[in-house]
Design a protein around this motif. Sequence first.
Motif, PDB file in Angstrom:
ATOM      1  N   LEU A 202       0.812  -1.214   0.000  1.00  0.00           N
ATOM      2  CA  LEU A 202       0.000   0.000   0.000  1.00  0.00           C
ATOM      3  C   LEU A 202       0.848   1.267   0.000  1.00  0.00           C
ATOM      4  CD1 LEU A 202      -2.672  -0.977   2.689  1.00  0.00           C
ATOM      5  CD2 LEU A 202      -2.866  -1.150   0.201  1.00  0.00           C
ATOM      6  N   GLY A 203       2.050   1.176   0.562  1.00  0.00           N
ATOM      7  CA  GLY A 203       2.908   2.353   0.651  1.00  0.00           C
ATOM      8  C   GLY A 203       4.155   2.012   1.437  1.00  0.00           C
ATOM      9  N   GLN A 204       5.003   3.003   1.654  1.00  0.00           N
ATOM     10  CA  GLN A 204       6.222   2.787   2.411  1.00  0.00           C
ATOM     11  C   GLN A 204       6.526   3.995   3.283  1.00  0.00           C
ATOM     12  OE1 GLN A 204       7.004   1.874  -1.165  1.00  0.00           O
ATOM     13  NE2 GLN A 204       7.335   3.949  -1.915  1.00  0.00           N
ATOM     14  N   ARG A 205       7.289   3.765   4.337  1.00  0.00           N
ATOM     15  CA  ARG A 205       7.742   4.817   5.243  1.00  0.00           C
ATOM     16  C   ARG A 205       9.262   4.769   5.276  1.00  0.00           C
ATOM     17  NH1 ARG A 205       3.569   6.174   4.233  1.00  0.00           N
ATOM     18  NH2 ARG A 205       1.712   6.514   5.523  1.00  0.00           N
ATOM     19  N   THR A 206       9.879   5.874   4.863  1.00  0.00           N
ATOM     20  CA  THR A 206      11.332   5.867   4.680  1.00  0.00           C
ATOM     21  C   THR A 206      12.052   6.996   5.410  1.00  0.00           C
ATOM     22  OG1 THR A 206      10.969   7.131   2.642  1.00  0.00           O
ATOM     23  CG2 THR A 206      11.236   4.742   2.425  1.00  0.00           C
ATOM     24  N   GLN A 207      11.305   7.971   5.903  1.00  0.00           N
ATOM     25  CA  GLN A 207      11.966   9.115   6.524  1.00  0.00           C
ATOM     26  C   GLN A 207      12.471   8.759   7.925  1.00  0.00           C
ATOM     27  OE1 GLN A 207      11.126  13.885   7.169  1.00  0.00           O
ATOM     28  NE2 GLN A 207       9.428  12.518   6.755  1.00  0.00           N
ATOM     29  N   ALA A 208      11.584   8.459   8.830  1.00  0.00           N
ATOM     30  CA  ALA A 208      11.938   8.028  10.185  1.00  0.00           C
ATOM     31  C   ALA A 208      10.846   7.076  10.647  1.00  0.00           C
ATOM     32  CB  ALA A 208      12.060   9.228  11.121  1.00  0.00           C
ATOM     33  N   PRO A 209      10.817   5.849  10.114  1.00  0.00           N
ATOM     34  CA  PRO A 209       9.681   4.948  10.358  1.00  0.00           C
ATOM     35  C   PRO A 209       9.484   4.654  11.841  1.00  0.00           C
ATOM     36  CG  PRO A 209      11.134   4.101   8.632  1.00  0.00           C
ATOM     37  CD  PRO A 209      11.849   5.229   9.270  1.00  0.00           C
ATOM     38  N   SER A 210       8.245   4.758  12.280  1.00  0.00           N
ATOM     39  CA  SER A 210       7.925   4.428  13.667  1.00  0.00           C
ATOM     40  C   SER A 210       7.312   3.038  13.728  1.00  0.00           C
ATOM     41  CB  SER A 210       6.943   5.455  14.236  1.00  0.00           C
ATOM     42  OG  SER A 210       5.725   5.423  13.522  1.00  0.00           O
ATOM     43  N   GLY A 211       7.280   2.475  14.919  1.00  0.00           N
ATOM     44  CA  GLY A 211       6.601   1.204  15.121  1.00  0.00           C
ATOM     45  C   GLY A 211       7.447   0.106  15.720  1.00  0.00           C
ATOM     46  N   LEU A 212       8.785   0.210  15.636  1.00  0.00           N
ATOM     47  CA  LEU A 212       9.614  -0.882  16.143  1.00  0.00           C
ATOM     48  C   LEU A 212       9.462  -1.045  17.653  1.00  0.00           C
ATOM     49  CD1 LEU A 212      12.897  -0.424  14.070  1.00  0.00           C
ATOM     50  CD2 LEU A 212      11.300  -2.346  13.954  1.00  0.00           C
ATOM     51  N   GLY A 213       9.371   0.068  18.368  1.00  0.00           N
ATOM     52  CA  GLY A 213       9.198  -0.024  19.821  1.00  0.00           C
ATOM     53  C   GLY A 213       7.842  -0.580  20.197  1.00  0.00           C
ATOM     54  N   TYR A 214       6.796  -0.121  19.505  1.00  0.00           N
ATOM     55  CA  TYR A 214       5.458  -0.639  19.779  1.00  0.00           C
ATOM     56  C   TYR A 214       5.380  -2.124  19.431  1.00  0.00           C
ATOM     57  CZ  TYR A 214       3.699   4.102  20.480  1.00  0.00           C
ATOM     58  OH  TYR A 214       3.466   5.367  20.954  1.00  0.00           O
ATOM     59  N   LEU A 215       6.055  -2.515  18.372  1.00  0.00           N
ATOM     60  CA  LEU A 215       6.086  -3.928  17.994  1.00  0.00           C
ATOM     61  C   LEU A 215       6.631  -4.767  19.139  1.00  0.00           C
ATOM     62  CD1 LEU A 215       7.416  -5.268  14.611  1.00  0.00           C
ATOM     63  CD2 LEU A 215       8.312  -6.199  16.725  1.00  0.00           C
ATOM     64  N   LEU A 216       7.711  -4.297  19.765  1.00  0.00           N
ATOM     65  CA  LEU A 216       8.289  -5.016  20.897  1.00  0.00           C
ATOM     66  C   LEU A 216       7.322  -5.074  22.074  1.00  0.00           C
ATOM     67  CD1 LEU A 216      11.939  -3.645  20.940  1.00  0.00           C
ATOM     68  CD2 LEU A 216      11.280  -6.030  20.677  1.00  0.00           C
ATOM     69  N   GLU A 217       6.692  -3.946  22.373  1.00  0.00           N
ATOM     70  CA  GLU A 217       5.726  -3.911  23.469  1.00  0.00           C
ATOM     71  C   GLU A 217       4.591  -4.900  23.212  1.00  0.00           C
ATOM     72  OE1 GLU A 217       3.583  -2.184  26.941  1.00  0.00           O
ATOM     73  OE2 GLU A 217       5.621  -2.701  26.338  1.00  0.00           O
ATOM     74  N   ASN A 218       4.074  -4.912  21.989  1.00  0.00           N
ATOM     75  CA  ASN A 218       3.003  -5.843  21.648  1.00  0.00           C
ATOM     76  C   ASN A 218       3.435  -7.293  21.846  1.00  0.00           C
ATOM     77  OD1 ASN A 218       1.600  -3.561  20.935  1.00  0.00           O
ATOM     78  ND2 ASN A 218       1.538  -3.993  18.744  1.00  0.00           N
ATOM     79  N   ARG A 219       4.644  -7.608  21.390  1.00  0.00           N
ATOM     80  CA  ARG A 219       5.119  -8.991  21.484  1.00  0.00           C
ATOM     81  C   ARG A 219       5.259  -9.419  22.944  1.00  0.00           C
ATOM     82  NH1 ARG A 219       7.701 -12.455  18.095  1.00  0.00           N
ATOM     83  NH2 ARG A 219       6.038 -11.685  16.728  1.00  0.00           N
ATOM     84  N   LEU A 220       5.824  -8.562  23.779  1.00  0.00           N
ATOM     85  CA  LEU A 220       6.034  -8.916  25.181  1.00  0.00           C
ATOM     86  C   LEU A 220       4.717  -9.157  25.901  1.00  0.00           C
ATOM     87  CD1 LEU A 220       8.890  -6.424  26.107  1.00  0.00           C
ATOM     88  CD2 LEU A 220       9.084  -8.895  25.792  1.00  0.00           C
ATOM     89  N   ILE A 221       3.695  -8.399  25.540  1.00  0.00           N
ATOM     90  CA  ILE A 221       2.404  -8.530  26.224  1.00  0.00           C
ATOM     91  C   ILE A 221       1.612  -9.714  25.697  1.00  0.00           C
ATOM     92  CG2 ILE A 221       0.167  -7.419  26.607  1.00  0.00           C
ATOM     93  CD1 ILE A 221       1.596  -4.744  26.633  1.00  0.00           C
ATOM     94  N   ILE A 222       1.465  -9.828  24.388  1.00  0.00           N
ATOM     95  CA  ILE A 222       0.576 -10.840  23.813  1.00  0.00           C
ATOM     96  C   ILE A 222       1.162 -12.233  23.934  1.00  0.00           C
ATOM     97  CG2 ILE A 222      -0.620 -11.565  21.719  1.00  0.00           C
ATOM     98  CD1 ILE A 222      -1.689  -9.014  23.086  1.00  0.00           C
ATOM     99  N   ALA A 223       2.465 -12.381  23.783  1.00  0.00           N
ATOM    100  CA  ALA A 223       3.064 -13.711  23.914  1.00  0.00           C
ATOM    101  C   ALA A 223       2.826 -14.283  25.308  1.00  0.00           C
ATOM    102  CB  ALA A 223       4.561 -13.642  23.619  1.00  0.00           C
ATOM    103  N   GLN A 224       2.761 -13.423  26.314  1.00  0.00           N
ATOM    104  CA  GLN A 224       2.503 -13.898  27.678  1.00  0.00           C
ATOM    105  C   GLN A 224       1.051 -14.326  27.881  1.00  0.00           C
ATOM    106  OE1 GLN A 224       3.744 -10.873  30.430  1.00  0.00           O
ATOM    107  NE2 GLN A 224       5.907 -11.070  29.923  1.00  0.00           N
ATOM    108  N   GLN A 225       0.157 -13.820  27.049  1.00  0.00           N
ATOM    109  CA  GLN A 225      -1.253 -14.212  27.183  1.00  0.00           C
ATOM    110  C   GLN A 225      -1.507 -15.590  26.584  1.00  0.00           C
ATOM    111  OE1 GLN A 225      -2.877 -12.112  29.105  1.00  0.00           O
ATOM    112  NE2 GLN A 225      -1.019 -10.854  28.969  1.00  0.00           N
TER     113      GLN A 225
END
Length: 878
Positions: A202-225
């Motif tokens: 659909l598109g790309q983000r190349t300037q200063a892509p966000s999301g890597l930190g949230y990705l980690l937070e999501n993984r730590l929480i959901i994997a424990q569930q």
Amino acid sequence: MSSSPTPPGAPATPRQSSLLPDDAVPAADLLAGAAAVPGSEGHFDELRGRLNAAGAPRDRLAPLWRSFFEAGGTEGWQDLTTRAARVQRRVHDDGATYNVYAEGSEAPREWPLELLPVLIGAEEWADIEAGVAQRARLLNATLADVYGERRLLDEGLLPPSLVLGHPQYLRPLHGCVPPGGVHLHVAAFELTRGPDGGWWVLGQRTQAPSGLGYLLENRLIIAQQFPEAFRDLHVQRVAASFQTLLQGLLRLSPAGERSRVVLLTPGPHNETYFEQVFLARYLGLTLVEGGDLTVRANRLYLKTLHGLERVHVVLRRVDDDYLDPLELRADSALGVPGLLQALRAGEVVVANAPGAGWLESPGLMAFWPGVAEALLGEDLLLPATTSWWCGEAAVWRKAAPKLADYVVAPTFPASDTTTGFPPFVAAALAPSARAAWAARVEADPAAHTLQARVKPSETPAWREGALEPRACVLRVFAISDGAGGWRVLPGGLARVSHRRDGAHDPWLSMQRGSASADTWVQAAGEVDTTSLLPKPLTAADLATWHRTVTSRAAENLFWLGRYTERAENTVRLARVTLESLTGSFIYGASPAVLRVLDALARRHGLVGTGVPSPEQSLRVFERSLVHEMGDPQGSSVAFNLMALRGCAQALRERLAQEHWKLIHEMGDHFLQHFASVMESPANEPLADAMGVLARVTTHLAAITGAQTDRMTRDDGWRLLSVGRQIERLDFLSHTLATAFEHGLHQRDDGFALLLALFDSTITYRAQFQARREVPPLLHLLVHDTDNPRSLAWVARTMRDRFVKLARHEPLWANELAQNLPRPEEWPLELMAAVDDGGGHGALVAALRDCSAQAQSLSDALSRRLFSHVGPADRAVWQ
């Protein structure tokens, strides 16, 4: 010109390989509920692994989802509502936020996280991985060409007006080759599964892509569930991708393995500040703002408490325009003057390199197949949604009569030279509005891009005790290894629509209220067990090891200490004042006590300048004091609590989660409860106000405990402690001087007031019983080095911690320490003696000097440790 593959909106034969055999399925009650809520027709159904179509069966699961539910056991899925509540509680406990200040509120918004992950099988991930890595190579090669020989522009493979007219094409960087020729270190791609079951870009983000930190937070929480499902599905880990990022940056750095890497943030008011803090902690990077950095002789330095330290790599989250006020936006306070010149000189690696933002334009989507053929000699492996850039006259002429068939998107972001607007579905507009937009496109066609309507796949979401289909878009990250290769992080940041009709919205974004979801990718072989732990430190490394305290963090720690102490002082003063005023209604307070309370309240902002004194009107003074306490715009209790929270927010990467939460919740609690007090129909809100102050006192005691016993006693902590002692010494010495000037020591209520303000009532009574004498009073409040509220204890603690803090500059520190107050050396006989005027002039003069000297230390620290205006040779490490 448009991209050639069939767009996701076109009908296609859905993949049948993902359907289940006709045998029993687990969690039948869940499926029964899900069957009652059909998905959107024409969209791919992730839960069932097929296209949603009229009459299609809804009682069979896709293999991955079947395995997911089987891993929990038939009974294990009866508590999804409980698990969802645990997810929200964990998000709250972690303080995970996504702040949308455009909503008109500065209150942080909790990070919205779905309970159920998005599941992707190993075979289809291999296709995604290959396609994303190819596109990352293509984008980096495109940047090298456009900022270099410009073959793509010269041969017409990219329209010059679309590239050079983009506000994020940076002319100052033409001809600049970043280290290793790597322009992009992280590239993000927005993907969705089309009705045919295949994945589309659909598109790309190349300037200063966000999301890597949230990705980690999501993984730590959901994997424990879902630990059993996470294990049984062989979900691939993500640590190796972050290791690749760090290794790639170090590989390109001029200092190699000894490089200092920082994460440049716009600051606490940025919408994704939480993830920047989270990512910096995970990667072990120093979180910095633009003001923490300075360029000297084309080299980048970090301002620290003990001088300038060389910085070699900047992982940035600041947009291009704001990076360097010397060459880009002159009004930027977020960047670093001279950063672009340091980049051109090859003295620093900036990830991503500035000037990549124009690649995000949707107007470019149709040109990528031709660019890939020219630069890579390859066909694109992942198709993209169809788009038409209206800057080509023939495109707009053909599309104008059918505007209702498209999504209208801005070609460029809003800037001084270009017009931006939120994308919209033309069909959703009234005919008159659509005609107005057609005229607008006609007037400036290059600023508009038309896109085909997208039908994203629908993933299951847990809503009010049932599974519901929700539209889903996935952000996937490609990471450079610094040597020309790319690693695609196995997973991604999924965005899920918050409403059922979100399937018809092609821009699922966090700003528009979408939720996030973890993304589980099944490993093709063994699960990667890579750890992000760095190489072991040697004894020689540890001998010179120190935790860097940036000048900004140092200043915030200093003021964190001051505002903590100031909040304690104003809360205590407010409580004592209200108690005294209440008593004066019943028993009558002496004029001297009222005058002292009035003077102290005005000095510390508890009442405004126009408020009558308590001698003139007790009732008006009391009500004004109560009202002022709850005003965060004033200078009373609420203001100090909010200032304390602001310092804590800026220091979030340094404070323990419990410490930060205490400060944050205290401010919220005070404002909410105090607002209730003021809105109460009761005529006498005084008792409620006293109750709120009592709870704040308890909170502040806990915060003091956290600062005293749960913070590492490095130079940052010493600065915090010095700030507290400066504030305490100023408050106590001024209070004691004012009290003796008004003769409070001669009155029972005045004597008691002094002890209460010094928080020493119990101690005095335990030592001296009911004596009301000046020598024992001054002994306890001035000389007693075992009393943490005595001037001697405070001044000695302040001196000792300051000298240790400034040990790297002993001449300056010793000279300044000689001028600091030493109340323990004041002769008690002289201080307690009554002068010819019947007062205690020597004591009052000493106390006034003590207050002034405390303030002078504050000024000296600010000039010496926070500004760094000296020459470049102050660098202490390179």
